[in-house]
Design an enzyme around this catalytic site. Sequence first.
Site, short mmCIF file in Angstrom:
data_model
loop_
_atom_site.label_atom_id
_atom_site.label_comp_id
_atom_site.label_asym_id
_atom_site.label_seq_id
_atom_site.Cartn_x
_atom_site.Cartn_y
_atom_site.Cartn_z
N GLU B 103 0.91 -1.13 -0.09
CA GLU B 103 0.14 0.00 0.12
C GLU B 103 0.82 1.13 0.06
OE1 GLU B 103 -2.61 -0.46 3.25
OE2 GLU B 103 -4.06 1.09 2.39
N ASP B 127 0.16 -10.47 3.32
CA ASP B 127 -1.23 -10.90 3.98
C ASP B 127 -2.25 -11.01 2.92
OD1 ASP B 127 0.05 -10.43 6.31
OD2 ASP B 127 -0.51 -8.53 6.80
N MET B 169 0.82 -14.53 11.16
CA MET B 169 0.75 -13.22 10.50
C MET B 169 -0.65 -12.70 10.06
SD MET B 169 4.28 -12.21 8.49
CE MET B 169 3.87 -13.40 7.22
N HIS B 271 8.67 -14.23 12.01
CA HIS B 271 9.34 -13.96 10.63
C HIS B 271 9.56 -15.20 9.71
CE1 HIS B 271 9.87 -10.04 12.41
NE2 HIS B 271 10.28 -9.68 11.35
N ARG B 274 7.74 -15.35 6.35
CA ARG B 274 8.01 -14.41 5.10
C ARG B 274 9.38 -14.55 4.36
NH1 ARG B 274 6.11 -9.38 6.98
NH2 ARG B 274 6.49 -8.82 4.60
#
Lengths: 341, 341, 341, 341
Positions: B103, B127, B169, B271, B274
């Site tokens: 974003e 996400d 997450m 983490h 990811r």
Amino acid sequence: MRIGVLTGGGDCPGLNAVIRAVVRKGIEVYGHEVVGFLNGWRGPVEGQVRPLGLDDVEDILTRGGTVLRSSRTNPYKIDGGVERIRENLARYGVDALVAIGGEDTLGVARRLVDEGIGVVGVPKTIDNDLSATDYTFGFDTAVHIATEAIDRLRTTAESHHRALVVEVMGRHAGWIALHSGLAGGANVILVPERPFSVAKVCEWVRRRFEREYAPIIVVAEGAVPEGGAEVLQTGETDAFGHVRLGGVGTWLADELAARTGKESRAVVLGHTQRGGTPTAYDRVLATRFGLHAVDAVHEGDFGVMVALRGTEITRVKLAEATAELKTVPLERYAEAEVFFG
Amino acid sequence: MRIGVLTGGGDCPGLNAVIRAVVRKGIEVYGHEVVGFLNGWRGPVEGQVRPLGLDDVEDILTRGGTVLRSSRTNPYKIDGGVERIRENLARYGVDALVAIGGEDTLGVARRLVDEGIGVVGVPKTIDNDLSATDYTFGFDTAVHIATEAIDRLRTTAESHHRALVVEVMGRHAGWIALHSGLAGGANVILVPERPFSVAKVCEWVRRRFEREYAPIIVVAEGAVPEGGAEVLQTGETDAFGHVRLGGVGTWLADELAARTGKESRAVVLGHTQRGGTPTAYDRVLATRFGLHAVDAVHEGDFGVMVALRGTEITRVKLAEATAELKTVPLERYAEAEVFFG
Amino acid sequence: MRIGVLTGGGDCPGLNAVIRAVVRKGIEVYGHEVVGFLNGWRGPVEGQVRPLGLDDVEDILTRGGTVLRSSRTNPYKIDGGVERIRENLARYGVDALVAIGGEDTLGVARRLVDEGIGVVGVPKTIDNDLSATDYTFGFDTAVHIATEAIDRLRTTAESHHRALVVEVMGRHAGWIALHSGLAGGANVILVPERPFSVAKVCEWVRRRFEREYAPIIVVAEGAVPEGGAEVLQTGETDAFGHVRLGGVGTWLADELAARTGKESRAVVLGHTQRGGTPTAYDRVLATRFGLHAVDAVHEGDFGVMVALRGTEITRVKLAEATAELKTVPLERYAEAEVFFG
Amino acid sequence: MRIGVLTGGGDCPGLNAVIRAVVRKGIEVYGHEVVGFLNGWRGPVEGQVRPLGLDDVEDILTRGGTVLRSSRTNPYKIDGGVERIRENLARYGVDALVAIGGEDTLGVARRLVDEGIGVVGVPKTIDNDLSATDYTFGFDTAVHIATEAIDRLRTTAESHHRALVVEVMGRHAGWIALHSGLAGGANVILVPERPFSVAKVCEWVRRRFEREYAPIIVVAEGAVPEGGAEVLQTGETDAFGHVRLGGVGTWLADELAARTGKESRAVVLGHTQRGGTPTAYDRVLATRFGLHAVDAVHEGDFGVMVALRGTEITRVKLAEATAELKTVPLERYAEAEVFFG
């Protein structure tokens, strides 16, 4: 209501996830009973049936294959096959069926619906070649396994300056080759949809060696060289008197070695691509298919197959569902060609 | 034409696949040059730039993270930031940018386009909370890793008759929790979109133990109990004088233990979700995004973002792309509830 | 002191971990310089050399294959080969060598030591057939990959009531077959050390089907039926005029199908077993081998090979190291037979 | 003869492989019967028992945890506990026991043998801290999982120029930290055997950043800073009124951030390390332990524990087996220090 489930055709990671979802939602949400027919259509034909309760599906989500086993039995090729299905459904009080399978299994489902038997289909094709759905479960797992193999083979190819040909599944459609080839960074991808020129493959291979790298060639089992499949004939005959076809992977590795003078090896991934625990993607898709299939059964919406469109599960008519093979379109193949050589 | 590429925001498996595709198609198909700006928007602001040739991207497809590194730098929060970008693009002869990010990164891209700088966006959010695209790369990898962890934790839970809470997450959207929970066969899934009742969770947990199984509860990091996030406050204050929030996973495990009398443990995946090599799915999606982004640049179609719709890559206006958070709709959550308890 | 490193023979996961350890300890602890010779013994013969600094090995621990590439060049089969090695060592100021390889590579090392060149050996054989060390790196990775494949194939076998024959590496020693067969729960394991009776295999297979399970047969590529390898001849001749041997896996699957009437399929794992990232076990073992090899070089203790004994790294004379092939002893095979059928 | 099997203490990948081997060899080779006692020593105390036939163990080799479930029950802390064991063995006709467990479970076994009950031990400690055996099953799996996590975290660390602290299991012995740290290429490894200097850790971290890389620090949960464990106290008190210890991983990440000014994050791997399917290595070791344990039972050689020495399975007296904790020796730690910074 009592719902019967069966799995037909080749096994595929995710079948058990579908079964589990049907049982779980059938019992917990709708209050129905669920039974499993064994060995594909042979189950309802021969009355091979077992109850499926919550405990029976507790532990199966992560398992490959199918706890209901499978077969290629076609009731329309058995004398009185359809009649026996009808009798067995009556005997075991089964009101409707969820049939999980590919073109053949769903083709039978469609005809049974025409004869008044309530069936909802769930598509299963590891090759991803059903046009009515964006993806089918099992495909992502197959691509994952093939990609892992390509990752492994690359270091061997580089260490020895060798060409490596990886033969993956895909008799009529090259989806597994295309996706695993893209994901594995293949330097050539060959699919059944486009007869390939060995000379052109050699060019890509040579260019790769010139850049001081080693080429990986991913080839679908159904890919054929220009000149046609007969090129692959081995000279031997099989038990039916037909001349055997050699595997395209091995054939191509031999050709590359002969034409480029570079060591070339073939690896045929074979059945390892279709077994074992499904990927998370396939577990989710298969679970959603099962949930939506049991919804359709509950609503009496027979003669449909569940399908993925974007992120939604929809229903399509069985008749449409099995009408057309979904092959790799030219523009998708062209995308991949950017990475050749 | 010379194209600049940058990656902004949190890292995500698949970033390198995008970069590779841009370079490969930019050079091989269009004959353009490609350079990489380092550390997100800091690169063009500070003139941190490196050439990106075919050899630079030869080996990066399978790697997690980003070879261009990342940052959260926002040129609109830096004095003369936009002017410096304009100057550096001129100095290095860069005609257009491919900006890969979430974003924030895409928000900057949108404003730069309004000021006459040519940018094409590639969406990145692990996400999966961007409404303009069906999926983003990185999400499948995160779900895969979380699912693998759940698979592993299940045997421990069963062996010790323990409840295990797995925190995954998802600060604002529960997609990772939903998909990994479905794929891992979770017995409760909690998402930020729906404040949860601890009493209700206890019911599901008890029911599970009564059935002689052990419960796995998957909870998104952003899920909050009814009563709100303040319930999770630890009483400590952080460096900024704010009262710290404890993790919802640990908090919930303590609550379950206290209320049900059953041993309960929390695991926070953090983490690990990811990083590392992307799944085949994410490699293919990221590669296709990169190919289509460079097409848009080549055509001068700036101010757009590439997006996945079904199986097609399309373009959407950057303005629309970042307008709305894509959260888990009620009906998708309801699907999963079938498996609770 | 300047140390040269080279890797010879077939590639093997862990080679890069050895190289990294030699470089790191050589430079950081001993203050030596390290260079790499490329392509096995061809490197020192032809003067193919590159510096190896800390940055060169920063990123290679997890990679399969060898960044120094490999070959099967034997300097004793090249006119003046040894003299050219001597000259190139002098030209590049290399005082001693670490040679990482199997029987052939280490055999050369042994002879060079006799001629006054300082060499320390590091054993490399994916087949685990060197008698002087408990284990060699690469073996655990190969067993891991084969076991994963067996896990995957089991669900397919069960779903279709099929026999599956898995052919794994092992030309002269059956260690990979034995360990992956034990780890994968194989129902028959066949090794080169014991000619097998097809009739006996059929008995196990039948018994397995009678118990309502599907059999997995793991067979080393070098296993031969009673009657000898000529049974496997295909009738074709290869480029050298020798009659070709068919693979034992495919041959056996055909035999089982013919004799038991049950569907049987073969999968040949091939090169996938030797590539890709090493297991943690192999990374640790390879790293320790590298550290201890550079110790030996630093101490001037040439003519030795590092070896694993229990949990300790020791040194053995190169002469002893390559004297004897380590095959699967009868009692280890008997252990596994408990699980047959 | 009827043999009872039980599993005590924390779960561990490979327990089911031991059970399977005991059942298979006990029945097929020796013609004995096998039963399983549930929930560790609670099973024989309370008479919780189930038959274990060939079919019961058909499918368990690949599963983590234990199908016999576990507990920490100590019969010597229960009134009449030993007497009840004796009675239940008589009631169910059980002649001897195979007890699979760690220090506590095997300590009970030793005392029962002194009181005339026939027990053979199988060592189980995921931490690898039993001095009587080279390795125990479960350890390799834990190291494998921790290494995979480190591999994943590295790309995130590099992309963001961050320090990442990974906390792994190991309360009293640092084996998992040492092996996973070596295998993952950690830049600092901290073990319980050596109190660490935060200043020194900061030096390594700074050096790493100066070399333009990002540091990974692997820390065993039982590692303590110089100054002692009280440094880790959080100020809170637990249910027993003791001041809580914070996790060393999170504490260290905060310290590093404060002292070096670099972003630092902690990941606590927790229970994910001990669950799920065992590695091939652990399946083979556990299987061999089971086979040899049932041999000892058959021979009436009670009071011993099976152990790995080199590649051989041997027997050691239970009394010796549990005498001493096997910690990481200085020289093994020094090996790893070569890679710090």
